[in-house]
Design a protein around this motif. Structure first.
Motif, PDB file in Angstrom:
ATOM      1  N   VAL A 116       0.836  -1.202   0.000  1.00  0.00           N
ATOM      2  CA  VAL A 116       0.000   0.000   0.000  1.00  0.00           C
ATOM      3  C   VAL A 116       0.869   1.249   0.000  1.00  0.00           C
ATOM      4  O   VAL A 116       0.605   2.218  -0.732  1.00  0.00           O
ATOM      5  CB  VAL A 116      -0.943  -0.009   1.223  1.00  0.00           C
ATOM      6  N   PHE A 117       1.920   1.219   0.804  1.00  0.00           N
ATOM      7  CA  PHE A 117       2.837   2.355   0.871  1.00  0.00           C
ATOM      8  C   PHE A 117       3.479   2.619  -0.485  1.00  0.00           C
ATOM      9  O   PHE A 117       3.655   3.774  -0.903  1.00  0.00           O
ATOM     10  CB  PHE A 117       3.898   2.068   1.927  1.00  0.00           C
ATOM     11  N   SER A 118       3.815   1.544  -1.203  1.00  0.00           N
ATOM     12  CA  SER A 118       4.396   1.688  -2.533  1.00  0.00           C
ATOM     13  C   SER A 118       3.423   2.347  -3.504  1.00  0.00           C
ATOM     14  O   SER A 118       3.816   3.195  -4.311  1.00  0.00           O
ATOM     15  CB  SER A 118       4.817   0.316  -3.065  1.00  0.00           C
ATOM     16  N   GLY A 122       4.682   5.770  -4.750  1.00  0.00           N
ATOM     17  CA  GLY A 122       5.215   5.473  -6.065  1.00  0.00           C
ATOM     18  C   GLY A 122       6.178   4.304  -6.032  1.00  0.00           C
ATOM     19  O   GLY A 122       6.985   4.171  -5.092  1.00  0.00           O
ATOM     20  N   PRO A 123       6.137   3.419  -7.039  1.00  0.00           N
ATOM     21  CA  PRO A 123       7.003   2.227  -7.042  1.00  0.00           C
ATOM     22  C   PRO A 123       8.488   2.549  -7.158  1.00  0.00           C
ATOM     23  O   PRO A 123       9.328   1.768  -6.718  1.00  0.00           O
ATOM     24  CB  PRO A 123       6.514   1.437  -8.258  1.00  0.00           C
ATOM     25  N   LYS A 124       8.840   3.684  -7.759  1.00  0.00           N
ATOM     26  CA  LYS A 124      10.259   4.042  -7.865  1.00  0.00           C
ATOM     27  C   LYS A 124      10.875   4.218  -6.483  1.00  0.00           C
ATOM     28  O   LYS A 124      11.985   3.728  -6.222  1.00  0.00           O
ATOM     29  CB  LYS A 124      10.413   5.322  -8.684  1.00  0.00           C
ATOM     30  N   LYS A 125      10.175   4.888  -5.591  1.00  0.00           N
ATOM     31  CA  LYS A 125      10.685   5.076  -4.232  1.00  0.00           C
ATOM     32  C   LYS A 125      10.746   3.743  -3.487  1.00  0.00           C
ATOM     33  O   LYS A 125      11.639   3.521  -2.659  1.00  0.00           O
ATOM     34  CB  LYS A 125       9.820   6.083  -3.477  1.00  0.00           C
ATOM     35  N   ALA A 126       9.795   2.844  -3.773  1.00  0.00           N
ATOM     36  CA  ALA A 126       9.841   1.518  -3.155  1.00  0.00           C
ATOM     37  C   ALA A 126      11.070   0.742  -3.619  1.00  0.00           C
ATOM     38  O   ALA A 126      11.703   0.029  -2.827  1.00  0.00           O
ATOM     39  CB  ALA A 126       8.562   0.748  -3.490  1.00  0.00           C
ATOM     40  N   CYS A 127      11.432   0.878  -4.900  1.00  0.00           N
ATOM     41  CA  CYS A 127      12.645   0.232  -5.394  1.00  0.00           C
ATOM     42  C   CYS A 127      13.884   0.801  -4.706  1.00  0.00           C
ATOM     43  O   CYS A 127      14.842   0.069  -4.427  1.00  0.00           O
ATOM     44  CB  CYS A 127      12.753   0.411  -6.910  1.00  0.00           C
ATOM     45  N   LEU A 128      13.870   2.091  -4.429  1.00  0.00           N
ATOM     46  CA  LEU A 128      14.971   2.703  -3.691  1.00  0.00           C
ATOM     47  C   LEU A 128      15.078   2.121  -2.283  1.00  0.00           C
ATOM     48  O   LEU A 128      16.180   1.843  -1.785  1.00  0.00           O
ATOM     49  CB  LEU A 128      14.777   4.222  -3.615  1.00  0.00           C
ATOM     50  N   ILE A 129      13.937   1.946  -1.629  1.00  0.00           N
ATOM     51  CA  ILE A 129      13.935   1.352  -0.286  1.00  0.00           C
ATOM     52  C   ILE A 129      14.512  -0.060  -0.331  1.00  0.00           C
ATOM     53  O   ILE A 129      15.240  -0.481   0.579  1.00  0.00           O
ATOM     54  CB  ILE A 129      12.510   1.354   0.291  1.00  0.00           C
ATOM     55  N   PHE A 130      14.196  -0.799  -1.382  1.00  0.00           N
ATOM     56  CA  PHE A 130      14.735  -2.151  -1.555  1.00  0.00           C
ATOM     57  C   PHE A 130      16.260  -2.124  -1.554  1.00  0.00           C
ATOM     58  O   PHE A 130      16.927  -2.899  -0.833  1.00  0.00           O
ATOM     59  CB  PHE A 130      14.209  -2.748  -2.855  1.00  0.00           C
ATOM     60  N   CYS A 131      16.843  -1.235  -2.343  1.00  0.00           N
ATOM     61  CA  CYS A 131      18.309  -1.138  -2.408  1.00  0.00           C
ATOM     62  C   CYS A 131      18.896  -0.639  -1.087  1.00  0.00           C
ATOM     63  O   CYS A 131      19.973  -1.100  -0.667  1.00  0.00           O
ATOM     64  CB  CYS A 131      18.718  -0.213  -3.553  1.00  0.00           C
TER      65      CYS A 131
END
Length: 455
Positions: A116-118, A122-131
């Motif tokens: 939900v947060f993603s 936005g999914p781009k920021k979620a990908c940043l959190i992943f890294c």
């Protein structure tokens, strides 16, 4: 007089690697010559270009697959080296089971919230959190030895949850934003599965090469590699495609989620199939090693691992033949047959087969079917799930699987009240029910295929 007990070491036949490699190669190379898309366009076949696509799309696809492969290497380094690290520091069985329980509990309670947060940020920021999570894990392992297995388990579980939805959602959103053809999404989906498996194999090779024979001095080398790749990933994502600012409030998002996700029975069927697949994969990776060594022979598990992922790569290449080849089956039909195959594999394995050759063949067949199912489910998500709700839907569908895995870890792994064969049999039943849900989805589905990814 001493008694000498002889032990035999079982390794896969080297020809198995060659066979899987050649099968993948021929499947990729020969498909363009039989594709209906090329037959209607009159274009000359090009490797990895299986449709009518522009140069801008090919550039977009290559850039995304490179970034996705980098993220897959991060996932592979953490999983492959993490198990070796636990064994090196002498972590016992109870501690490993506890770390798995903590990890799945974190995924259960925080995974849906991350989806939900993603969607909201936005999914781009979620990908940043992943890294960033992988960067934190690498620095943690580098500075603290031995590292806390519970902290590592929580971070790795959360990063795996983010990985499962963020990159796919980001790709689909950017694909639509740049105006590329919707029928080319299927090509990207199977290539994602293909490159993910190849990257996982590459991460295992990289870990073995970095550590080598000098474990004492080079134990932290994979952590350095993870830190390096995480930093590269952060830079690439930051400089990547610009993201449209999210304007929806949480209240508006909740109303849309209830209307489009909870209010659509077809998405319930799709979510159930995803949950059954997620649960069966979790059961497999937890139990496959104890199952293979059950007959007492020594087995090089590291040599079997590439065979499994190579089979998954082959399954991904077959997806293009079934969807875009001469037969052009409906996605739901492919999923019905694939889920039945998975169910049969888990059911046969549940009967405590102890012949390693038979087990490895079954496990390769299992991953072949997984490689076929993954892009098929992604294709159906594009048809039924709006882009703005995609991350929440994927993460929410994993919650039942994480809950079931946590339950069986506690009862079977910690208290030992449930046998491994029973857990596999239950996973098989779930896969058969997933096949039934795909059959029902075909009857309730869109005729002809439509794209319903916009709110």
């Amino acid at each position: 007089m001493a008694v000498v007990i002889e032990t035999s070491l079982w390794d896969p036949n080297p020809w198995l690697y060659i066979l899987i490699f050649l099968a993948c190669l021929f499947s990729i190379v020969l498909f363009p010559y039989t594709s209906k898309k090329y037959g209607s366009s009159g274009k000359s076949p090009v490797l990895f270009d299986h449709g009518i696509s522009s140069s801008s799309f090919q550039r977009f696809q290559r850039n995304f697959l490179l970034l996705y492969s980098l993220a897959s290497v991060l996932e592979g380094l953490s999983s492959a080296f993490g198990e070796f690290e636990l064994a090196y520091y002498g972590v016992n069985r109870e501690q490993i089971v506890l770390s798995l329980c903590v990890g799945y509990a974190a995924s259960l309670f925080f995974g849906p919230l991350l989806g939900v947060f993603s969607d909201l940020i936005g999914p781009k920021k979620a990908c940043l959190i992943f890294c960033i999570l992988h960067l934190f894990i690498g620095l943690w392992r580098r500075t603290i030895a031995p590292p806390s297995i519970l902290v590592a388990s929580i971070c790795l579980s959360l990063s795996a949850s983010i990985f499962s939805f963020s990159f796919e959602t980001w790709m689909v959103v950017q694909h639509e934003k740049q105006g590329h053809r919707q029928d080319t999404l299927s090509d990207t989906f199977w290539l994602m599965s293909f490159f993910e498996s190849a990257s996982l194999i590459g991460s295992q090779v990289l870990s073995n090469w970095l550590v080598g024979n000098d474990v004492e001095k080079k134990l932290l080398s994979p952590s350095f590699a993870a830190i390096f790749f995480a930093i590269i990933g952060i830079i690439c994502i930051t400089k990547g495609w610009a993201e449209v600012p999210q304007t929806a409030t949480f209240k508006e998002y909740k109303m849309s989620f209830y209307a489009y996700i909870f209010g659509d029975k077809r998405i319930w069927l799709l979510a159930w199939a995803q949950a059954c697949l997620h649960f069966s994969i979790a059961v497999f990776w937890i139990l496959w090693a104890p199952t293979v060594v059950a007959d007492g022979r020594e087995v090089s598990l590291g040599l079997i691992y590439p065979c499994l992922l190579g089979s998954r790569m082959l399954g991904g290449t077959i997806f293009q033949w079934l969807i875009g080849g001469p037969s052009s089956l409906r996605t739901e039909d492919c999923l019905v047959y694939a889920f039945v195959t998975l169910g049969l594999v888990m059911s046969v394995t549940a009967y405590n087969y102890q012949e390693i050759e038979v087990l490895v063949t079954l496990f390769c067949l299992f991953h072949f079917a997984v490689g076929l199912i993954s892009p098929s489910l992604a294709r159906l998500r594009t048809m039924y799930v709006p882009n703005e709700l995609r991350g929440g839907m994927i993460s929410l569908s994993q919650a039942p699987a994480n809950a079931a895995t946590l339950l069986f870890l506690v009862q079977g792994g910690y208290y030992r009240n449930i046998e491994n064969a029973t857990i596999m049999a239950i996973a098989g039943l779930g896969l058969f029910s997933a096949a039934g849900s795909m059959h029902v989805l075909k009857r309730w589905g869109k005729q002809p295929y439509q794209n319903g990814h916009k709110l």
